[in-house]
Design a protein around this motif. Structure first.
Motif, mmCIF file in Angstrom:
data_model
loop_
_atom_site.group_PDB
_atom_site.id
_atom_site.type_symbol
_atom_site.label_atom_id
_atom_site.label_comp_id
_atom_site.label_asym_id
_atom_site.label_seq_id
_atom_site.Cartn_x
_atom_site.Cartn_y
_atom_site.Cartn_z
ATOM 1 N N ALA A 147 22.418 21.661 -2.666
ATOM 2 C CA ALA A 147 21.628 22.133 -1.530
ATOM 3 C C ALA A 147 20.143 22.026 -1.821
ATOM 4 N N ILE A 148 19.366 21.957 -0.748
ATOM 5 C CA ILE A 148 17.908 22.059 -0.822
ATOM 6 C C ILE A 148 17.476 23.196 0.091
ATOM 7 N N LEU A 149 16.644 24.096 -0.441
ATOM 8 C CA LEU A 149 16.141 25.249 0.289
ATOM 9 C C LEU A 149 14.627 25.168 0.356
ATOM 10 N N THR A 150 14.048 25.591 1.459
ATOM 11 C CA THR A 150 12.595 25.655 1.572
ATOM 12 C C THR A 150 12.209 26.554 2.738
ATOM 13 N N PRO A 151 11.072 27.254 2.620
ATOM 14 C CA PRO A 151 10.557 28.008 3.764
ATOM 15 C C PRO A 151 9.679 27.154 4.671
ATOM 16 N N HIS A 152 9.405 25.916 4.275
ATOM 17 C CA HIS A 152 8.512 25.034 5.021
ATOM 18 C C HIS A 152 9.290 24.232 6.062
ATOM 19 N N PRO A 153 8.616 23.719 7.088
ATOM 20 C CA PRO A 153 9.297 22.847 8.045
ATOM 21 C C PRO A 153 9.930 21.664 7.330
ATOM 22 N N GLU A 154 11.154 21.317 7.712
ATOM 23 C CA GLU A 154 11.858 20.238 7.026
ATOM 24 C C GLU A 154 12.741 19.486 8.008
ATOM 25 N N ARG A 155 13.129 18.294 7.593
ATOM 26 C CA ARG A 155 14.015 17.456 8.407
ATOM 27 C C ARG A 155 15.015 16.764 7.495
ATOM 28 N N LEU A 156 16.294 16.842 7.860
ATOM 29 C CA LEU A 156 17.319 16.147 7.092
ATOM 30 C C LEU A 156 17.233 14.657 7.361
ATOM 31 N N VAL A 157 17.152 13.872 6.283
ATOM 32 C CA VAL A 157 17.116 12.418 6.408
ATOM 33 C C VAL A 157 18.496 11.821 6.118
#
Length: 244
Positions: free
Chosen positions: A81-91
């Motif tokens: 998994a990848i976690l972040t509080p920042h805006p993100e987009r799955l590629v």
């Protein structure tokens, strides 16, 4: 200055053989990372009490989560998994190649998201390679190939990280560093930061690799009593900046 943490959490079972998700959360929180890349997570598995470890950890850290199941056993999942509080987009999320004729190999995969750091987008790819050298080499070649870090879509700042089960003396490592730089080598760290086993770290198999646009400013592995107990790996923490 953004911070990335990569961590094989060993399904949240510590070296004392105790299952404790909260210990993993505490280790991560102490490092205050902006991006968290985790390997060996159980989601809805009987052996770890049917807990969705990816969502549980993310919830306790107030982060969004993307999970990829490298292995499925009916409704039970196991992966990264990848976690972040920042805006993100799955590629992309998908499997990595294996080899035939060797019994007992676990399926392996990778997960790629774009993270927006105040208008600057960074590609983050998280993976966990196999244990057999021939298998590792195929997987490493795929990761720097056209579907992952070698893709036209993977332009600009890029970080590839995870548990590679391979030291800097191996072919998989050389395949990756032909395209991306080892964050620790960029810093010229001597001795290098080792993460396995957590109780007495002597081997460097957890890595962060970076494209030229990413400037590495620091790297360490927390060696607190908690981090030495929570998993059989220590987390690897890397600080970085993005060159304009």
């Amino acid at each position: 200055m953004p911070r990335l943490l990569t961590y094989n959490v060993h399904r949240c079972v510590g070296v004392d053989r105790r299952l404790d998700v909260d210990r993993i959360v505490a280790v991560i929180a102490d490092c205050a990372p902006d991006v968290v890349c985790l390997q060996e997570l159980d989601v809805g598995r009987a052996r770890t009490g049917w807990v969705d470890q990816a969502r549980t950890i993310a919830g306790k850290l107030s982060m969004a989560v993307r999970f990829h199941a490298a292995m499925r056993v009916e409704a039970e999942l196991y992966g990264d998994a990848i976690l972040t509080p920042h805006p993100e987009r799955l590629v992309r999320a998908g499997p990595l190649p294996s080899v035939r004729g060797i019994p007992g190999l676990e399926p392996r995969g990778a997960l790629w998201i774009e993270v927006d750091f105040g208008g600057t987008t960074v590609n983050v790819i998280n993976t966990h390679l196999g244990l057999v050298p021939r298998e590792q080499a195929r997987q490493a070649a795929a990761l720097v190939g056209r579907d992952w870090a070698g893709s036209e879509a993977c332009s600009g700042p890029t970080l590839l990280c995870g548990d590679f089960n391979a030291t800097s003396l191996t072919r998989p490592y050389r395949l990756i560093t032909a395209r991306l730089d080892d964050a620790q080598r960029r810093l010229g760290l001597k001795p290098s930061v080792k993460t396995f086993p957590s109780s007495f770290p002597a081997i460097r198999i957890d890595h962060v690799f970076a494209s030229p646009e990413v400037r590495i400013t620091g790297a360490h592995a927390p060696f607190s009593p908690l981090s030495r107990m929570a998993s059989d790996h220590l987390p690897l923490v890397v600080d970085f900046e993005i060159d304009s």
